[in-house]
Scaffold this active site. Structure first.
Site, PDB file in Angstrom:
ATOM      1  N   GLN A 201      56.408  61.273  43.112  1.00  0.00           N
ATOM      2  CA  GLN A 201      56.212  61.243  41.661  1.00  0.00           C
ATOM      3  C   GLN A 201      54.853  61.819  41.274  1.00  0.00           C
ATOM      4  OE1 GLN A 201      57.663  58.025  39.033  1.00  0.00           O
ATOM      5  NE2 GLN A 201      55.506  57.522  38.687  1.00  0.00           N
ATOM      6  N   THR A 202      53.780  61.239  41.780  1.00  0.00           N
ATOM      7  CA  THR A 202      52.425  61.641  41.395  1.00  0.00           C
ATOM      8  C   THR A 202      52.158  63.114  41.701  1.00  0.00           C
ATOM      9  OG1 THR A 202      51.605  59.410  41.776  1.00  0.00           O
ATOM     10  CG2 THR A 202      49.979  61.156  41.795  1.00  0.00           C
TER      11      THR A 202
ATOM     12  N   SER B 129      49.271  58.359  36.447  1.00  0.00           N
ATOM     13  CA  SER B 129      49.835  57.304  35.611  1.00  0.00           C
ATOM     14  C   SER B 129      50.640  57.856  34.434  1.00  0.00           C
ATOM     15  CB  SER B 129      48.709  56.398  35.091  1.00  0.00           C
ATOM     16  OG  SER B 129      48.067  55.747  36.171  1.00  0.00           O
TER      17      SER B 129
ATOM     18  N   ARG C  82      30.925  28.415  61.801  1.00  0.00           N
ATOM     19  CA  ARG C  82      29.568  28.947  61.742  1.00  0.00           C
ATOM     20  C   ARG C  82      28.595  27.880  61.238  1.00  0.00           C
ATOM     21  NH1 ARG C  82      26.577  33.240  63.764  1.00  0.00           N
ATOM     22  NH2 ARG C  82      24.857  33.740  62.352  1.00  0.00           N
TER      23      ARG C  82
ATOM     24  N   ARG D 242      32.297  29.945  46.484  1.00  0.00           N
ATOM     25  CA  ARG D 242      32.717  31.317  46.757  1.00  0.00           C
ATOM     26  C   ARG D 242      34.137  31.388  47.310  1.00  0.00           C
ATOM     27  NH1 ARG D 242      27.967  33.756  50.465  1.00  0.00           N
ATOM     28  NH2 ARG D 242      28.879  35.781  49.944  1.00  0.00           N
TER      29      ARG D 242
ATOM     30  N   GLY E  56      26.546  38.495  58.054  1.00  0.00           N
ATOM     31  CA  GLY E  56      26.407  39.767  58.767  1.00  0.00           C
ATOM     32  C   GLY E  56      27.629  40.126  59.583  1.00  0.00           C
TER      33      GLY E  56
ATOM     34  N   GLU F   4      51.267  52.977  42.055  1.00  0.00           N
ATOM     35  CA  GLU F   4      52.304  52.344  41.226  1.00  0.00           C
ATOM     36  C   GLU F   4      51.748  51.953  39.852  1.00  0.00           C
ATOM     37  OE1 GLU F   4      54.685  53.118  42.792  1.00  0.00           O
ATOM     38  OE2 GLU F   4      53.809  53.129  44.786  1.00  0.00           O
TER      39      GLU F   4
END
Length: 696
Positions: A152-153, A159, A322, A352, A420, A443
């Site tokens: 398609q693209t 888009s 850790r 987080r 790290g 998509e």
């Protein structure tokens, strides 16, 4: 020492307590049965199939991942093709069904040249072909006699599907279509599987009938010889080169030079071209062509759940293993000795990571609902009922945009939360981020897709305002808009932090916020004459707000209504998930506080309560953190991470993977004789000062 002697670490153990003991202690804190939660999400049948498939592919050389992080692009493509071929043979040898084959691809966890054959080529043939075309194209595709992709693209258009330039002109005299690329920007581009693997393609091209342009339509086109795989005359095709990630897939380009295909190549399930005359027969609904995209986007939402689950499983387990620093206010002890504090015990690390665990569960419930609605819509369309299609298309567009953005952010947050070591490919997060990143663009670019959702929201708002849209159990957009219009000055009733965990309060807050945003955008466009372009930022915001409402609602309502969660044995699971639903919702509210305040629904005093409740929920979730990611039931083979191993033996696995680094297979690096030795020895042959400097 022989120069080919590999570098090996001394036979030493990590400082205690080991990761296995730390994770065992975490699992002992679980307030619910981890296996029961896994069964609720996947079903026992699916888990059994996963274990069955895993036992096979872990011993298959074609599925070996040990050198994945070291391969060149050429090696990646070759190994991916080897895996795809072996998977086909295994499915036949092991008598695997479609689910087991999908599980094998899921566990391998790397897109390959055949991925688009399964994910877009076959689904398109299933949904948009006649019975004749199913025999001609679908049946061979299912047997792998033809291998396809979805073209398609174009290099100049992505888009904007309506802007595609490739043409398919009907030739009345020969009953053929002539496919042509009139400009360089008409070159098909980014097409997965096209570069080297596919011999057929679904080609989206502008249908030209008797000089009239009917816009893009799908064609099934043979592009390479089935005898020797060479491109057919009139087709230029190849691989577009290395990418930021996703390099195990041969994304390709293709151009057509007046290439003729037979009439039957036009996919004619919904619209037709009459042979000989070129007369166009319209589809019963203009949006029927959305079917494949809705299916793909619904699957992407389900895939987000697995993507976030993978990242947060690695980061959470590692954070439990850790250890960093000693918390003087609350020192951690093990066998009566003070030890460094596991990173997961720090509130900032919880802040987080734990909301990302909640995101994975939220995406599970919404992904499941999207697939249910997709299947329901397919059934209804067969009956001639297209009432669900517009809402489903708008929802799938917005959710694809929101959830893939969430996933990309979650993967990167989890990588950084690993410190790290998260920067090492051996964490399992670096290449994973690279390979997942295209999801925010393919998509439908995520920002463009929000416009599709917003158009639907604004249309629905206008219908509600005009009284032509009534509340419905199937359309929550109408419901929250109606509720808002009945009381546009409503205020949040919370008087304490704990009130913010009330499900009804949460849903009212999210519904009010998105309805207010839609109303404001509509007023600016409809009453004040603002252009669409000038409102794009606000348009993106209302799409995001609507989809966040959907995620929150699906999470909360499922916990209230799912019969499987109402039994006494499932109450601990239900309780844990309700806490996760609250954490997910309030974390989103905290991130979007400006909009909740601007709408007038929340006061500044209530935002303080909200933030306090988020921290309280982190404390509630913390004991269940490792059990909650264990419930995702992701095998070590799937994770392919030194940091996220189920047994917690992080440092043993990490050093072993470092030993396997190809640079460590020789003692002295290649290039020493040519580049290092001349510099060093020139110094040694100099004066005493140079010799002294060389020794230093």
């Amino acid at each position: 020492m022989d120069n080919n002697t590999p570098t090996r670490f001394p036979d030493l153990k990590p400082r205690g307590p080991g990761g296995d003991l730390l994770l065992a202690a975490e699992r002992a804190k679980a307030s619910f049965d981890v296996n029961e939660l896994s069964k609720f999400m996947y079903t026992q049948e699916w888990l059994d199939k996963m274990n069955k498939v895993l036992a096979v592919i872990e011993n298959e050389p074609a599925f070996d991942k040990s050198d994945r992080y070291h391969q060149s692009r050429k090696e990646k493509i070759h190994r991916a093709l080897e895996k795809d071929k072996r998977l086909f043979d295994l499915a036949r040898e092991q008598n695997w069904d479609a689910t087991e084959t999908q599980i094998a691809n899921l566990l391998y966890d790397q897109s390959t040249p055949f991925s688009l054959h399964y994910n877009m080529f076959i689904p398109t043939l299933r949904s948009q072909t006649t019975d004749e075309q199913k025999k001609l194209f679908l049946e061979p595709a299912l047997k792998h006699h033809i291998l396809g992709c979805y073209a398609q693209t174009e290099i100049g258009h992505g888009s904007n599907v309506q802007g595609l330039e490739t043409t398919a002109t009907y030739i009345n005299e020969t009953n053929e279509f002539e496919i042509h690329s009139p400009t360089l920007t008409a070159s098909k581009w980014w097409i997965g599987g096209l570069g080297k693997a596919a011999n057929h393609a679904i080609v989206m091209a502008r249908l030209i009938l008797n000089g009239k342009d009917f816009g893009p339509h799908p064609f099934c086109v043979q592009i390479r010889s089935l005898e020797d795989h060479r491109p057919l005359k009139g087709i230029t095709v190849g691989d577009l080169g290395p990418k930021f990630g996703f390099n195990a897939v041969d994304n390709g380009f293709m151009m057509f030079d007046h290439y003729r295909v037979p009439h039957v190549a036009f996919l004619a399930k919904y619209s037709q071209v009459k042979p000989g005359t070129g007369e166009y027969v319209k589809p019963p609904n203009a949006k029927l062509s959305y079917g494949t995209m809705v299916f793909v986007r619904a699957n992407i939402v389900m895939g987000v759940r697995m993507a976030i689950a993978k990242a947060v499983t690695i980061a959470t387990r590692y954070s439990a293993v850790r250890q960093q620093f000693v918390d003087a206010a609350s020192p951690k002890k093990w066998d009566n000795a003070v030890i460094e504090t596991p990173v997961l015990d720090y509130t900032m690390q919880q802040y987080r990571l734990l909301p990302h665990i909640a995101e994975a569960y939220a995406c599970f419930f919404t992904g499941r609902e999207m697939m249910r609605l997709y299947n329901l819509n397919q059934e209804e369309m067969q009956k001639g009922n297209f009432n669900l299609l517009a809402d489903l298309h708008a929802s799938s567009s917005g959710l694809k945009s929101l959830t893939t953005t969430m996933a990309v952010e979650a993967i990167e947050d989890c990588r950084r939360a690993c410190g790290g070591h998260g920067y090492s490919m051996f964490s399992g997060l670096g290449m994973f981020y690279q390979d997942y990143l295209p999801n925010v663009t393919w998509e439908g670019d995520n920002y463009i897709l929000t416009q599709q959702t917003a158009r639907y929201l604004l249309k629905t708002y206008r219908n509600v305002l005009a009284g032509t849209a009534k509340p419905s159990e199937y359309n929550q957009t109408i419901n929250y808009l109606t509720q808002y219009m009945q009381n546009p000055k409503a205020k949040c009733p919370a008087t304490s932090a704990s009130d913010f965990s009330n499900p009804e309060l949460i849903l009212s807050a999210f519904g009010f916020r998105v309805a207010y945003g839609i109303a404001q955008v509509a007023e600016q466009i409809d009453r004040h004459g603002r252009t669409w372009n000038s409102m794009l930022v606000e348009i993106s915001r209302i799409s995001k707000a609507h989809c966040q409402f959907m995620l929150v609602r699906n999470f909360i309502v499922t916990l209230q209504s799912d019969e499987n969660l109402s039994t006494p044995s499932m109450r601990p699971i239900n309780k844990a998930l309700r806490t996760m639903a609250s954490l997910f919702a309030l974390n989103v509210m905290e991130k979007e506080l400006a909009e909740f305040l601007t709408s007038g629904y929340l006061s500044s005093e209530q935002t303080v309560m909200l933030k306090s409740q988020v921290i309280h929920l982190l404390e509630e979730v913390r004991p269940n953190a490792v059990p909650l990611v264990d419930a995702f039931a992701l095998p070590d083979y799937f994770l392919h991470s030194a940091l996220g191993r189920y047994d917690g033996k992080v440092y043993e696995a990490y050093t072993k993977m470092a030993e396997d680094e190809p640079l460590n297979h020789t003692v002295v690096v290649d290039g020493y004789e040519q580049y290092i030795k001349p510099l060093v020895h020139a110094g040694l042959k100099g004066n005493d000062n140079q010799v002294a400097a060389a020794k230093i």
